[in-house]
Design an enzyme around this catalytic site. Structure first.
Site, PDB file in Angstrom:
ATOM      1  N   TYR A  80       1.534   0.100  14.249  1.00 43.41           N
ATOM      2  CA  TYR A  80       2.272   1.095  13.487  1.00 43.41           C
ATOM      3  C   TYR A  80       1.784   2.501  13.795  1.00 43.41           C
ATOM      4  O   TYR A  80       0.644   2.717  14.172  1.00 43.41           O
ATOM      5  CB  TYR A  80       2.254   0.800  11.994  1.00 43.41           C
ATOM      6  CG  TYR A  80       0.910   0.823  11.309  1.00 43.41           C
ATOM      7  CD1 TYR A  80       0.511   1.928  10.566  1.00 43.41           C
ATOM      8  CD2 TYR A  80       0.047  -0.258  11.377  1.00 43.41           C
ATOM      9  CE1 TYR A  80      -0.709   1.956   9.912  1.00 43.41           C
ATOM     10  CE2 TYR A  80      -1.170  -0.249  10.726  1.00 43.41           C
ATOM     11  CZ  TYR A  80      -1.544   0.854  10.000  1.00 43.41           C
ATOM     12  OH  TYR A  80      -2.754   0.874   9.354  1.00 43.41           O
TER      13      TYR A  80
ATOM     14  N   LYS B  20       6.173   5.653   8.321  1.00 47.73           N
ATOM     15  CA  LYS B  20       5.616   4.644   9.221  1.00 47.73           C
ATOM     16  C   LYS B  20       6.693   4.142  10.166  1.00 47.73           C
ATOM     17  O   LYS B  20       7.860   4.007   9.789  1.00 47.73           O
ATOM     18  CB  LYS B  20       5.058   3.458   8.426  1.00 47.73           C
ATOM     19  CG  LYS B  20       3.847   3.800   7.587  1.00 47.73           C
ATOM     20  CD  LYS B  20       3.307   2.557   6.883  1.00 47.73           C
ATOM     21  CE  LYS B  20       2.014   2.863   6.165  1.00 47.73           C
ATOM     22  NZ  LYS B  20       2.208   3.510   4.890  1.00 47.73           N
TER      23      LYS B  20
ATOM     24  N   HIS C 157       0.817  -1.211   0.000  1.00 46.46           N
ATOM     25  CA  HIS C 157       0.000   0.000   0.000  1.00 46.46           C
ATOM     26  C   HIS C 157       0.855   1.267   0.000  1.00 46.46           C
ATOM     27  O   HIS C 157       1.919   1.305   0.606  1.00 46.46           O
ATOM     28  CB  HIS C 157      -0.903   0.020   1.237  1.00 46.46           C
ATOM     29  CG  HIS C 157      -1.837  -1.148   1.299  1.00 46.46           C
ATOM     30  ND1 HIS C 157      -2.342  -1.628   2.485  1.00 46.46           N
ATOM     31  CD2 HIS C 157      -2.363  -1.935   0.325  1.00 46.46           C
ATOM     32  CE1 HIS C 157      -3.139  -2.657   2.238  1.00 46.46           C
ATOM     33  NE2 HIS C 157      -3.158  -2.866   0.931  1.00 46.46           N
TER      34      HIS C 157
ATOM     35  N   ASP D 245      -6.417  -5.759  -2.457  1.00 48.71           N
ATOM     36  CA  ASP D 245      -5.076  -6.294  -2.699  1.00 48.71           C
ATOM     37  C   ASP D 245      -5.080  -7.307  -3.838  1.00 48.71           C
ATOM     38  O   ASP D 245      -4.116  -7.399  -4.600  1.00 48.71           O
ATOM     39  CB  ASP D 245      -4.513  -6.911  -1.426  1.00 48.71           C
ATOM     40  CG  ASP D 245      -4.215  -5.858  -0.362  1.00 48.71           C
ATOM     41  OD1 ASP D 245      -4.258  -4.656  -0.676  1.00 48.71           O
ATOM     42  OD2 ASP D 245      -3.949  -6.239   0.794  1.00 48.71           O
TER      43      ASP D 245
END
Length: 193
Positions: free
Chosen positions: A132, A72, A63, A171
């Protein structure tokens, strides 16, 4: 043990060993401290935190955001994942290269992924808990996805059989890296990540 910042073969992407203290009571772990990160060249301000629970074989990614790309800071709280970061920074010497590593709860490692990357992971155990933090803001209409198993990327996913891989519809329908590259060439260099 104090923070350790370990450079990788991709500029600005770092493995981080968090600050830890253990005794008879258990363990204290701090995986982010702004001043320590700034002193080691990481100036991203994290504005969002999330936790993902995944079954064994789940693949999420690769992504990215087409605008306002997010940095991130990722780690595994329970279980194990195979983590992948794909460099999409147009002017980077490692554009199109993937960084791949195993992240497990027991090794306590975190991975810092700077803005301009696509990111994904595969859960290697049931009930894996993946945490995250992100900079900036999640923008749903700016989200893109590159095929997790694109042969051009040569990613060494541990679980490869289709029966074992669990994917979202998004996905499953992701574009190839070649399609992504064709699209950004149409947009022009100025608007790449």
């Amino acid at each position: 043990m104090s923070f350790q910042f370990i450079k990788t073969n991709i500029d600005d992407l770092m493995i981080i060993m968090p600050h830890r203290a253990e005794d008879a009571r258990g363990m204290y772990k701090k995986y982010y401290e702004r001043d320590q990160f700034f002193a080691n060249g990481i100036s991203s301000e994290f504005t969002e935190s999330s936790i993902i629970y995944s079954s064994r074989g789940t693949v999420r990614g690769l992504h990215y955001q087409t605008r306002c790309s997010q940095a991130k800071l990722v780690q595994v709280l329970k279980g194990k994942v195979y983590d992948v970061a794909l460099d999409l920074r147009g002017k980077s010497a490692t554009f199109g290269k993937c960084f791949q590593m195993l992240l497990a709860a027991e090794d306590h490692k975190a991975l810092y992924i700077p803005p301009g990357f696509a990111h994904g992971f595969q859960s290697l155990e049931d009930n894996t808990v993946f945490a995250y933090q992100c900079s900036g803001k999640y923008i749903p209409d700016a989200c893109g996805c590159i095929q997790w198993n694109d042969a051009d990327l040569d990613i060494s996913w541990p679980i490869l059989t289709i029966e074992e891989v669990i994917l979202s519809e998004k996905d499953r329908l992701a574009q190839t890296f070649s399609e992504y590259y064709t699209d950004i060439k149409k947009i022009g260099e100025g608007e790449r990540h």
